[in-house]
Design a protein around this motif. Structure first.
Motif, PDB file in Angstrom:
ATOM      1  N   VAL A 136      10.439   3.526   1.105  1.00 48.66           N
ATOM      2  CA  VAL A 136      11.253   4.447   0.303  1.00 48.66           C
ATOM      3  C   VAL A 136      12.113   5.322   1.227  1.00 48.66           C
ATOM      4  O   VAL A 136      13.304   5.536   0.969  1.00 48.66           O
TER       5      VAL A 136
ATOM      6  N   VAL B 212       1.941   8.617 -17.044  1.00 53.62           N
ATOM      7  CA  VAL B 212       1.958   8.527 -15.585  1.00 53.62           C
ATOM      8  C   VAL B 212       0.985   9.544 -14.998  1.00 53.62           C
ATOM      9  O   VAL B 212       0.976  10.715 -15.393  1.00 53.62           O
ATOM     10  N   LEU B 213       0.146   9.074 -14.079  1.00 56.27           N
ATOM     11  CA  LEU B 213      -0.766   9.986 -13.401  1.00 56.27           C
ATOM     12  C   LEU B 213      -0.087  10.480 -12.126  1.00 56.27           C
ATOM     13  O   LEU B 213       0.201   9.688 -11.232  1.00 56.27           O
ATOM     14  N   TYR B 214       0.193  11.758 -12.061  1.00 59.63           N
ATOM     15  CA  TYR B 214       0.764  12.331 -10.846  1.00 59.63           C
ATOM     16  C   TYR B 214      -0.343  12.997 -10.055  1.00 59.63           C
ATOM     17  O   TYR B 214      -1.272  13.562 -10.622  1.00 59.63           O
ATOM     18  N   LEU B 215      -0.206  12.967  -8.749  1.00 64.18           N
ATOM     19  CA  LEU B 215      -1.183  13.633  -7.893  1.00 64.18           C
ATOM     20  C   LEU B 215      -0.921  15.139  -7.940  1.00 64.18           C
ATOM     21  O   LEU B 215       0.207  15.591  -7.784  1.00 64.18           O
ATOM     22  N   ARG B 216      -1.991  15.912  -8.206  1.00 57.67           N
ATOM     23  CA  ARG B 216      -1.878  17.372  -8.110  1.00 57.67           C
ATOM     24  C   ARG B 216      -2.138  17.768  -6.671  1.00 57.67           C
ATOM     25  O   ARG B 216      -3.111  17.359  -6.062  1.00 57.67           O
ATOM     26  N   ARG B 217      -1.237  18.554  -6.115  1.00 56.64           N
ATOM     27  CA  ARG B 217      -1.413  18.994  -4.735  1.00 56.64           C
ATOM     28  C   ARG B 217      -1.551  20.495  -4.701  1.00 56.64           C
ATOM     29  O   ARG B 217      -0.729  21.213  -5.248  1.00 56.64           O
TER      30      ARG B 217
ATOM     31  N   GLY C 203       6.861   6.792  -9.913  1.00 57.39           N
ATOM     32  CA  GLY C 203       6.890   7.598  -8.695  1.00 57.39           C
ATOM     33  C   GLY C 203       8.013   7.167  -7.756  1.00 57.39           C
ATOM     34  O   GLY C 203       8.728   8.001  -7.197  1.00 57.39           O
TER      35      GLY C 203
ATOM     36  N   LYS D  27       5.755   4.355   1.086  1.00 59.91           N
ATOM     37  CA  LYS D  27       6.435   5.597   1.468  1.00 59.91           C
ATOM     38  C   LYS D  27       7.455   5.339   2.583  1.00 59.91           C
ATOM     39  O   LYS D  27       8.580   5.828   2.538  1.00 59.91           O
TER      40      LYS D  27
ATOM     41  N   ALA E  88      11.401   9.315  -6.750  1.00 57.78           N
ATOM     42  CA  ALA E  88      11.734   9.629  -5.361  1.00 57.78           C
ATOM     43  C   ALA E  88      13.145   9.200  -4.993  1.00 57.78           C
ATOM     44  O   ALA E  88      13.734   9.750  -4.066  1.00 57.78           O
TER      45      ALA E  88
ATOM     46  N   ASP F 243       0.842  -1.191   0.000  1.00 57.45           N
ATOM     47  CA  ASP F 243       0.000   0.000   0.000  1.00 57.45           C
ATOM     48  C   ASP F 243       0.882   1.247   0.000  1.00 57.45           C
ATOM     49  O   ASP F 243       2.010   1.216   0.482  1.00 57.45           O
ATOM     50  N   VAL F 244       0.332   2.356  -0.506  1.00 55.47           N
ATOM     51  CA  VAL F 244       1.166   3.565  -0.649  1.00 55.47           C
ATOM     52  C   VAL F 244       1.726   4.077   0.665  1.00 55.47           C
ATOM     53  O   VAL F 244       2.845   4.577   0.701  1.00 55.47           O
ATOM     54  N   THR F 245       0.976   3.949   1.753  1.00 55.27           N
ATOM     55  CA  THR F 245       1.502   4.466   3.024  1.00 55.27           C
ATOM     56  C   THR F 245       2.719   3.650   3.459  1.00 55.27           C
ATOM     57  O   THR F 245       3.683   4.208   3.977  1.00 55.27           O
TER      58      THR F 245
END
Ligand SMILES: Nc1ncnc2c1ncn2[C@@H]1O[C@H](COP(=O)(O)OP(=O)(O)O)[C@@H](O)[C@H]1O
Ligand SMILES: Nc1ncnc2c1ncn2[C@@H]1O[C@H](COP(=O)(O)OP(=O)(O)O)[C@@H](O)[C@H]1O
Ligand SMILES: [Mg+2]
Ligand SMILES: [Mg+2]
Lengths: 263, 252
Positions: free
Chosen positions: A190, A254-259, A212, A187, A216, A182-184
């Motif tokens: 990484v 690639v889909l990047y998250l817009r913040r 991604g 992270k 990183a 999972d992404v959490t």
């Protein structure tokens, strides 16, 4: 200076059919090279070739792979195995498969550590526990006392990552290390890989389809398509200013998250 | 006011495993308007697929109610359920697994049409049209699931879902197993269907960036509970709960 790892014009075949063609790269100590590409592009094959894990039918047919000036291609399996652990660490996409099913995680970690250094079981467990906590295995005592089948896929994956990292290897070969996480958790892993490079100067060959993760971590990026090198250069150039048409297509997909207003 | 297509009220699913019960889905409510796209995002085990299975009646609810175009379908079965499937179709993560390996893709796509009593000839024509709509050449009708790539098979799965001309597609990680370039093509196809056919979507995904790119509204799920809802930008730019903050900050 001599590179830590260098591939020169490497071609790898399965049953005589080339699946990696004329691939070259070099990795300096402490450097992170990301190898990206879509499924079937030959990423895993490169890592397997370095460690002689191609299995029957698979073979490096041209070129050389040098680790600290020694040619890995010509080496016997026994010689190669000598490097595993403190020299070269391995993380696979499915770490569970590499764990022994009938022994506890703790016993396996203690064994692999004690092969290379004088260490008590208690020390091994403490060191493992510290790292496990950092990658989200807070309940590390339970993990150490468990058998692989008692843990989830994500937990086994983190055990595999932890085992490889604890040896503080000069080179880490990681094949999709976080793809099943999972992404959490990804992270956290990484972040630990960054620290590992900083604290121990570990160089990494990081194979993944996840751009991604590469963005990183990687200093250099190699793009593969159908076994051929499409692109090879600094991460900034390849990921953010690609010139190669295929790299452009890949990066545009690639889909990047817009913040908060910015990319 | 757009019509409310799908409405879930206080959905709950209790599973029992190893003698212990737990709520995999716990008091989940939402509405989906006609022509809209609602995203459900969450990590593995958060209950996303369980929600999809309850909505499509593959699983019974433990509690709560489901309405499709105002009609309650919580316990629909038989003829009523077939009516539900004419309005609501599903696309899964592993397209190869959702086709019968012994049948051609054309048979799979045309199955529901044949069941509706449409002639063989008409069906064949419709299947060809559906394949073209989904970016595949008509010759794919004669191929078997193992003879096509993952992306091609997913296109065929979408074609099959579209055969009954549904109003709503429920996509459960429909692009997660695909390469990014293929994912992009499939998303573009879905986007086109949304615009041209006014199709509505429930997009279930672990990928926050995908939901942001595709959905009008998003629901963040954690351990079976709704953490927050809003437009993707509201939720991503100004997360209200600690969990959503963590999730947003974890995306690389
Ligand atoms: N054991 C094997 N025997 C025959 N072909 C193989 C074997 N392993 C991999 N291949 C083929 O080699 C190519 C590259 O595979 P791989 O390195 O696993 O790709 P990636 O890791 O980039 O997805 C693929 O076409 C794959 O089918
Ligand atoms: N048939 C089942 N029996 C028992 N537990 C289940 C069953 N199906 C799913 N679960 C559990 O319910 C939770 C939610 O699962 P799921 O809806 O598949 O999550 P997601 O799709 O978000 O990954 C998980 O903890 C899962 O292990
Ligand atoms: Mg691979
Ligand atoms: Mg799921």
């Amino acid at each position: 200076m001599e590179p830590l790892l260098m591939a020169e014009h490497v071609t790898i075949c399965y049953h005589g059919k080339p699946v990696v063609q004329d691939v070259s790269f070099r990795l300096e100590p402490g450097e992170i090279l990301g190898v990206v590409g879509e499924s079937g592009s030959g990423k895993s094959t490169i890592i397997k070739a370095i460690m002689g894990l191609l299995g029957g039918g698979g073979m490096v047919t041209r070129g050389d792979i040098w680790y600290k000036g020694q040619n890995m291609v010509d080496m016997s399996e026994k010689e190669r195995r000598r490097f595993l652990g403190p020299e070269i660490g391995l993380i696979f996409q499915d770490c569970k498969a590499a764990l022994c099913p009938i022994r506890t995680i703790g016993a396996q970690i203690y064994e692999s550590l004690s092969e290379h250094e004088k260490i008590t079981k208690k020390e091994a467990f403490e060191r493992a526990g510290e790292l496990m906590k950092k990658i989200g295995l807070e309940d590390y005592l339970r993990v150490l006392n468990s058998y692989p089948f008692e843990l989830s896929g994500g937990m086994n994956q983190r055990v595999g990552i932890c085992t490889a990292m604890m040896m503080k290897p000069s080179l880490l070969l990681a094949d999709e290390p976080t793809s099943a996480l999972d992404v959490t958790v990804q992270k956290q892993v990484v972040e630990e890989m960054k620290l590992m490079r900083k604290d121990y100067g570990t160089a990494m060959l990081l194979v993944t389809h996840n751009i991604g993760v590469v963005a990183a971590l990687a200093d250099q990026v190699l793009v593969l398509k159908n076994g051929k090198m499409m692109d090879y250069g600094t991460a900034d150039r390849v990921l953010h200013h690609p010139e190669n048409e295929y790299t452009k297509t890949l990066m545009n997909s690639v889909l990047y998250l817009r913040r908060n207003g910015n990319a | 006011m757009p019509e409310i297509l799908l409405k879930a009220e206080h959905l709950k699913k209790i599973f029992t495993a190893g003698g212990k019960s737990f709520a995999a889905v716990d008091d989940v409510s939402f509405t989906l308007e006609s022509g809209a796209c609602l995203g459900i995002v969450g990590e593995s085990g958060s209950g996303k697929s369980t929600i999809a299975q309850m909505l499509t009646r593959l699983l019974d609810v433990s509690d709560g109610r489901i309405f499709l175009q105002g009609e309650e379908i919580t316990h629909a079965r038989g003829k009523n359920l077939r009516e539900v499937y004419r309005k609501m179709q599903m696309v899964f993560q592993m397209p190869q697994e959702s086709f019968d390996p012994r049948c051609t893709l054309g048979d799979g796509i045309g199955e529901s049409l044949r069941n509706m009593g449409i002639s063989r000839k008409e069906t064949r024509k419709k299947v060809e049209e559906l394949l073209i709509t989904c970016g595949l050449s008509p010759e794919f009708a004669g191929r078997y699931p193992h003879e096509v790539s993952g992306g091609e098979c997913q296109r065929a799965a979408i074609a099959r879902a579209l055969a009954v001309e549904p109003k709503l597609l429920i996509c459960d990680e429909a692009t997660s197993a695909l390469d990014v370039t293929v994912q992009k093509q499939i998303l573009e196809l879905l986007m086109e269907l949304k615009e041209k056919k006014g199709l509505s979507f429930l997009m279930i995904s672990h990928d926050l960036a995908l939901v942001q790119a595709f959905c009008d509204r998003v629901l963040v799920l954690y351990q079976g509970k709704v953490m927050e809802t809003g437009t993707p930008d509201e939720v991503i730019f100004h997360p209200k709960t600690e969990y959503t903050k963590l999730l947003v900050n974890s995306v690389l």
